[in-house]
Write a protein that holds these residues in place. Structure first.
Motif, PDB file in Angstrom:
ATOM      1  N   ILE A 278       0.682  -1.272  -0.001  1.00  0.00           N
ATOM      2  CA  ILE A 278      -0.081   0.136  -0.037  1.00  0.00           C
ATOM      3  C   ILE A 278       0.890   1.241  -0.010  1.00  0.00           C
ATOM      4  CG2 ILE A 278      -1.424   1.504   1.435  1.00  0.00           C
ATOM      5  CD1 ILE A 278      -3.156  -1.398   2.010  1.00  0.00           C
ATOM      6  N   ASP A 279       0.544   2.083  -0.962  1.00  0.00           N
ATOM      7  CA  ASP A 279       1.254   3.354  -1.004  1.00  0.00           C
ATOM      8  C   ASP A 279       0.639   4.420  -0.222  1.00  0.00           C
ATOM      9  OD1 ASP A 279       2.332   6.061  -1.517  1.00  0.00           O
ATOM     10  OD2 ASP A 279       1.759   5.920  -3.623  1.00  0.00           O
TER      11      ASP A 279
ATOM     12  N   GLU B 270       0.856   7.497   0.373  1.00  0.00           N
ATOM     13  CA  GLU B 270       0.366   8.623  -0.030  1.00  0.00           C
ATOM     14  C   GLU B 270      -0.893   8.535  -0.876  1.00  0.00           C
ATOM     15  OE1 GLU B 270       3.605  10.338  -2.018  1.00  0.00           O
ATOM     16  OE2 GLU B 270       4.976  10.871   0.033  1.00  0.00           O
ATOM     17  N   ALA B 271      -1.037   7.572  -1.702  1.00  0.00           N
ATOM     18  CA  ALA B 271      -2.108   7.260  -2.657  1.00  0.00           C
ATOM     19  C   ALA B 271      -3.542   7.058  -1.552  1.00  0.00           C
ATOM     20  CB  ALA B 271      -1.717   6.045  -3.239  1.00  0.00           C
ATOM     21  N   LEU B 272      -3.188   6.379  -0.401  1.00  0.00           N
ATOM     22  CA  LEU B 272      -4.408   5.962   0.443  1.00  0.00           C
ATOM     23  C   LEU B 272      -4.834   7.340   1.017  1.00  0.00           C
ATOM     24  CD1 LEU B 272      -5.950   4.028   2.091  1.00  0.00           C
ATOM     25  CD2 LEU B 272      -4.005   3.843   3.748  1.00  0.00           C
TER      26      LEU B 272
ATOM     27  N   ARG C 101      -4.533  10.282  -0.251  1.00  0.00           N
ATOM     28  CA  ARG C 101      -5.407  10.861  -1.390  1.00  0.00           C
ATOM     29  C   ARG C 101      -6.651  10.322  -1.401  1.00  0.00           C
ATOM     30  NH1 ARG C 101      -0.273  10.652  -3.738  1.00  0.00           N
ATOM     31  NH2 ARG C 101      -0.948   9.018  -5.024  1.00  0.00           N
ATOM     32  N   ARG C 102      -6.822   9.124  -1.627  1.00  0.00           N
ATOM     33  CA  ARG C 102      -8.333   8.510  -1.851  1.00  0.00           C
ATOM     34  C   ARG C 102      -9.064   8.840  -0.538  1.00  0.00           C
ATOM     35  NH1 ARG C 102      -8.419   3.595  -4.800  1.00  0.00           N
ATOM     36  NH2 ARG C 102     -10.744   3.517  -4.616  1.00  0.00           N
ATOM     37  N   LEU C 103      -8.885   8.765   0.656  1.00  0.00           N
ATOM     38  CA  LEU C 103      -9.307   8.827   1.896  1.00  0.00           C
ATOM     39  C   LEU C 103      -9.966  10.444   1.614  1.00  0.00           C
ATOM     40  CD1 LEU C 103      -7.626   7.165   4.527  1.00  0.00           C
ATOM     41  CD2 LEU C 103      -9.830   6.525   3.665  1.00  0.00           C
TER      42      LEU C 103
ATOM     43  N   GLU D 155     -10.394  12.384  -0.910  1.00  0.00           N
ATOM     44  CA  GLU D 155     -11.225  12.349  -1.980  1.00  0.00           C
ATOM     45  C   GLU D 155     -12.563  11.862  -1.509  1.00  0.00           C
ATOM     46  OE1 GLU D 155      -9.344  10.158  -5.199  1.00  0.00           O
ATOM     47  OE2 GLU D 155      -7.977  11.584  -5.610  1.00  0.00           O
ATOM     48  N   ALA D 156     -12.629  10.882  -0.668  1.00  0.00           N
ATOM     49  CA  ALA D 156     -13.841  10.440  -0.439  1.00  0.00           C
ATOM     50  C   ALA D 156     -14.660  11.243   0.743  1.00  0.00           C
ATOM     51  CB  ALA D 156     -13.695   8.925  -0.070  1.00  0.00           C
TER      52      ALA D 156
ATOM     53  N   TYR E  22     -12.905  12.105   3.761  1.00  0.00           N
ATOM     54  CA  TYR E  22     -12.353  11.652   5.271  1.00  0.00           C
ATOM     55  C   TYR E  22     -11.218  12.878   5.447  1.00  0.00           C
ATOM     56  CZ  TYR E  22     -14.562   7.247   5.087  1.00  0.00           C
ATOM     57  OH  TYR E  22     -15.488   6.473   5.150  1.00  0.00           O
TER      58      TYR E  22
END
Length: 99
Positions: free
Chosen positions: A56-57, A59-61, A63-65, A67-68, A70
């Motif tokens: 798991i990256d 930084e990507a996690l 960003r995704r959170l 965007e959702a 959180y």
């Protein structure tokens, strides 16, 4: 998770998998994704531990959170909030002397 025998791995699943089913999956190459099992020279089948978070990256996690919707805080931000809450609680609990 330490290395374990295939039968131990099968019993540890939720729901448990029958030992015979686990051996059949191993022989047919159908163990679930991420389950690394190998047959030793003695014939014993062992399951190697897999770290599910290894790929798991972070930084990507984040960003995704974000965007959702959180709110993602760093440890330092959490400490700062925690410290300020402790100060506020101490101030609220101090009694004023009667007049």
């Amino acid at each position: 998770m330490p290395t374990m025998y295939l039968a131990q791995w099968a019993k540890a699943q939720n729901p448990p998998v029958a030992t015979s089913t686990a051996y059949r999956w191993f022989r047919e190459g159908k163990l679930p994704p991420g389950v690394n099992a190998r047959k030793q020279q003695s014939g014993t089948i062992v399951v190697e531990p897999v770290d599910p978070l290894a790929e798991i990256d972070p930084e990507a996690l984040v960003r995704r959170l974000a965007e959702a919707g959180y709110v993602v805080l760093t440890r330092e931000q959490v400490r700062s909030i925690d410290e300020s809450l402790c100060v506020d609680r101490n101030d609220a609990h101090q009694e004023t002397p009667p007049s």
